[in-house]
Write a protein that holds these residues in place. Structure first.
Motif, PDB file in Angstrom:
ATOM      1  N   SER A   1       0.935  11.352   4.223  1.00  0.00           N
ATOM      2  CA  SER A   1       0.308  11.388   5.544  1.00  0.00           C
ATOM      3  C   SER A   1       1.316  11.122   6.658  1.00  0.00           C
ATOM      4  N   HIS A   2       2.458  10.525   6.315  1.00  0.00           N
ATOM      5  CA  HIS A   2       3.504  10.258   7.301  1.00  0.00           C
ATOM      6  C   HIS A   2       4.666  11.243   7.178  1.00  0.00           C
TER       7      HIS A   2
ATOM      8  N   ASP B   1       5.638  -5.061  -7.088  1.00  0.00           N
ATOM      9  CA  ASP B   1       6.003  -4.087  -6.069  1.00  0.00           C
ATOM     10  C   ASP B   1       7.465  -3.720  -6.317  1.00  0.00           C
TER      11      ASP B   1
ATOM     12  N   LYS C   1      -0.263   8.692  -1.078  1.00  0.00           N
ATOM     13  CA  LYS C   1      -1.126   9.181   0.002  1.00  0.00           C
ATOM     14  C   LYS C   1      -0.551   8.779   1.364  1.00  0.00           C
ATOM     15  N   GLN C   2      -0.108   7.541   1.487  1.00  0.00           N
ATOM     16  CA  GLN C   2       0.468   7.071   2.744  1.00  0.00           C
ATOM     17  C   GLN C   2       1.757   7.818   3.069  1.00  0.00           C
ATOM     18  N   ARG C   3       2.610   8.022   2.073  1.00  0.00           N
ATOM     19  CA  ARG C   3       3.871   8.735   2.307  1.00  0.00           C
ATOM     20  C   ARG C   3       3.605  10.175   2.757  1.00  0.00           C
TER      21      ARG C   3
ATOM     22  N   ASP D   1      -2.172   5.275  -3.811  1.00  0.00           N
ATOM     23  CA  ASP D   1      -2.305   4.896  -2.405  1.00  0.00           C
ATOM     24  C   ASP D   1      -0.965   5.025  -1.683  1.00  0.00           C
ATOM     25  N   ASP D   2       0.106   4.600  -2.337  1.00  0.00           N
ATOM     26  CA  ASP D   2       1.444   4.719  -1.745  1.00  0.00           C
ATOM     27  C   ASP D   2       1.792   6.186  -1.498  1.00  0.00           C
TER      28      ASP D   2
ATOM     29  N   ARG E   1       6.513  11.892   4.613  1.00  0.00           N
ATOM     30  CA  ARG E   1       7.589  11.492   3.694  1.00  0.00           C
ATOM     31  C   ARG E   1       7.187  11.950   2.291  1.00  0.00           C
TER      32      ARG E   1
END
Length: 54
Positions: free
Chosen positions: A45-46, A5, A41-43, A38-39, A48
């Motif tokens: 969706s928020h 990570d 996609k999360q950023r 995945d990271d 960022r």
């Protein structure tokens, strides 16, 4: 092989397990690509965006 990570410097956690002793480079590269997607996609969706775009 281990996938790290980049934010913590520790092995990436996948399904509750550290990504260490992976069978080969191809497996590690594919896992890293999945985790990076995945990271992202999360950023997104928020709200960022990569590169500091707003």
């Amino acid at each position: 092989m281990t996938v790290f990570d980049v934010f913590t410097g520790l092995p990436a956690i996948v399904a509750g397990h550290p990504s260490v002793d992976l069978p080969d480079m191809e497996y590690a590269e594919e896992l890293a690509a999945i985790l990076n997607a995945d990271d992202l996609k999360q950023r997104l969706s928020h709200g960022r965006f990569p590169g500091g775009f707003a």
